[in-house]
Scaffold this active site. Structure first.
Site, short mmCIF file in Angstrom:
data_model
loop_
_atom_site.label_atom_id
_atom_site.label_comp_id
_atom_site.label_asym_id
_atom_site.label_seq_id
_atom_site.Cartn_x
_atom_site.Cartn_y
_atom_site.Cartn_z
N LYS A 1 0.87 -1.19 0.00
CA LYS A 1 0.00 0.00 0.00
C LYS A 1 0.90 1.23 0.00
O LYS A 1 1.91 1.26 0.73
CB LYS A 1 -0.91 -0.03 1.24
CG LYS A 1 -1.96 1.08 1.27
CD LYS A 1 -2.92 0.92 2.46
CE LYS A 1 -3.94 2.04 2.51
NZ LYS A 1 -4.86 1.94 3.67
N SER B 1 -9.84 2.31 2.61
CA SER B 1 -8.94 3.02 1.74
C SER B 1 -7.95 2.13 1.00
O SER B 1 -7.35 2.56 0.02
CB SER B 1 -8.15 4.06 2.55
OG SER B 1 -7.31 3.41 3.48
N SER C 1 -10.24 0.07 6.84
CA SER C 1 -9.60 0.14 5.52
C SER C 1 -8.98 -1.14 5.00
O SER C 1 -8.60 -1.21 3.84
CB SER C 1 -8.52 1.21 5.53
OG SER C 1 -9.11 2.44 5.26
#
Ligand code: GLN
Length: 456
Positions: free
Chosen positions: A66, A141, A165
């Protein structure tokens, strides 16, 4: 997961992953592809295997990072304009541990800028698409990470979970996603969102892979004072008997197909001999409000360091120091980042502090206690991950409250510091993935992963 050995080379595994990353380019999964470095590392591992040397437990395994994890490979942007051009001089502890075992980062994944969001639509790079339905959001997210695993580009991906997330995108794409106990994995070298809630975790295709990654990444780190002494690898997993369900979560706000699958799974568990316990958790209805006070308060403090002087982007317009701060922040943050900065400042400002922040902090303690009480009555709790499955791109972008409501069932775990595992459990009639969330007491991460196998 496939690990390099004498028969499959790391180079082959990495090349395949890179090809798939290119094939799915239109899904906008990655913010950066690490081709050169990944192939170089793969060749090094292959040479070691050829020489008969010992290699790590993740030798040659391609993974996606990420884009809010710091490492010198590629820029770390957190999908925010204000970090464009920033290359980190340091490496996150979790990344160091994975790479020490031979894992190879093939790309950095897209997210809502600074991890603010539930759909990956708040990214400076544009939205990621859902792995199963191109017209829909991948959740957020960590939408890029979830899609990278669900599209089978990589074996696993890293994520951060401040309020859902990891779990929500995992369930939107049909993969496993774990938010561990707060403090289980070092946060050092990860772009901070709300420090008392932030957790590092993973997306995988199987519970076994999750267990392996947790055994590698967990543990105390002198660089993160909130990390717990390693309990993961010393966990004794006694067999669960009682599974709790939260009465209040069975209501109209939750999609009928999610309520249905939850009931089916409970029935299956009962047939296997588990006792289903109905729980009253009346303070959980305040969790979302509490989260959207505490989280922006911490966000505003963590984002104050982006000033146009130290990291990444600086506005071209600015003529003096004050303007550098103002213009850089104005041009560099996404609207959602600014909304949180404003809310955070409001709830912390004198006059409102007592009414908002202080009250939320007290309510948080009640939520912690409510979980402690619940776990006297059951071993784990099974809940929806969020009220909906993957929704259409654009459907909620102009309605921040609708977007925040997506976090209804996920944020209380972060407030309480307890672990939660999103488990793929089926599909809607239109073929969209459905997930459920398994919640356990603090430090029960290993048992949660073990129990996940009971639900398939
Ligand atoms: N969707 C939540 C939010 O927008 C959670 C985000 C996260 O866990 N990083 O705050």
């Amino acid at each position: 997961m496939k690990i390099a050995n004498k028969t499959i080379t790391a180079t082959k595994l990495v090349k395949e992953a890179l090809e798939k990353a290119k094939k799915y380019e239109k899904y906008n999964v990655f913010t950066f592809i690490n081709e050169k470095e990944a192939l170089k590392k793969a060749a090094e591992i292959d040479a070691k295997i050829a020489r008969g040397e010992k290699v790590g437990r993740l030798a040659g395994v391609p993974y996606a990072l990420k884009d809010n994890f710091l490492s010198p490979e590629g820029q770390t942007t957190a999908s925010a304009h204000i970090l464009q051009g920033f290359t980190s001089p340091v490496t996150a502890t979790s990344v160091e541990k994975l790479e020490k075992e031979g894992a190879i980062m093939i790309g950095r994944t897209n997210l809502d800028a600074f991890a603010h969001g539930s759909s990956t639509e708040n990214s400076y790079f544009g939205p990621t698409h859902n792995a199963v339905d191109f017209e829909r959001v991948p959740g957020g997210s960590s939408g890029g990470s979830a899609a990278a695993v669900a599209l089978d580009i990589v074996e696993f991906a890293t994520g951060t979970d401040t309020g859902g997330s990891i779990r929500q995108p995992a369930s939107f794409n049909g993969v496993y996603g774990l938010k561990p106990t707060y403090g289980c994995i070092s946060r050092y070298g990860v772009v901070a969102m709300a420090s008392s809630l932030d957790c590092i975790g993973f997306f995988t295709k199987t519970p076994e892979d999750m267990d392996l990654l947790m055994s590698i990444a967990s543990g105390q780190d002198p660089k993160d004072m909130t990390t717990l002494p390693d309990y993961y690898n010393n966990s004794k997993t006694s067999k669960a008997k009682r599974i709790g369900v939260i009465k209040d979560f069975d209501n109209e706000a939750v999609a009928p197909e999610i309520r249905k699958v939850l009931k089916e799974k409970c029935k299956e568990l009962e047939e296997k001999g588990y006792e289903i316990v109905e729980l009253e958790m009346p303070t959980l209805k305040y969790a979302l409000a509490v989260y959207y006070i505490i989280q922006p308060a911490e966000v505003t403090s963590n984002l104050s360091r982006y000033d146009g002087i130290r990291y990444g982007f600086r506005s071209e317009k600015a003529k003096n120091l004050d303007d550098i701060y103002d213009d850089t922040r104005n041009e560099g943050f996404m609207p959602e980042n600014k909304r949180r900065i404003m809310i955070g400042n409001f709830v912390l400002s004198s006059g409102f502090y007592d009414a908002y922040f202080l009250k939320a902090a007290k309510a948080r303690t009640l939520i912690v206690k409510e979980y402690e009480e619940a776990f006297k009555k059951c071993d784990f709790i099974l809940t929806p991950v969020s009220p909906n499955y993957a929704f259409k791109l654009g459907e909620k972008v102009n309605d921040p409250v609708a977007m925040y409501l997506e976090d209804l069932m996920s944020v209380s775990l972060n407030l309480a510091g307890v672990p939660g595992l999103a488990i793929p459990v089926g599909k809607t009639k239109d073929g969209l993935p459905l997930g459920l969330q398994l919640v356990g007491p603090r430090r029960s991460d290993k048992a949660l992963i073990e129990f996940a196998k009971e639900l398939n």
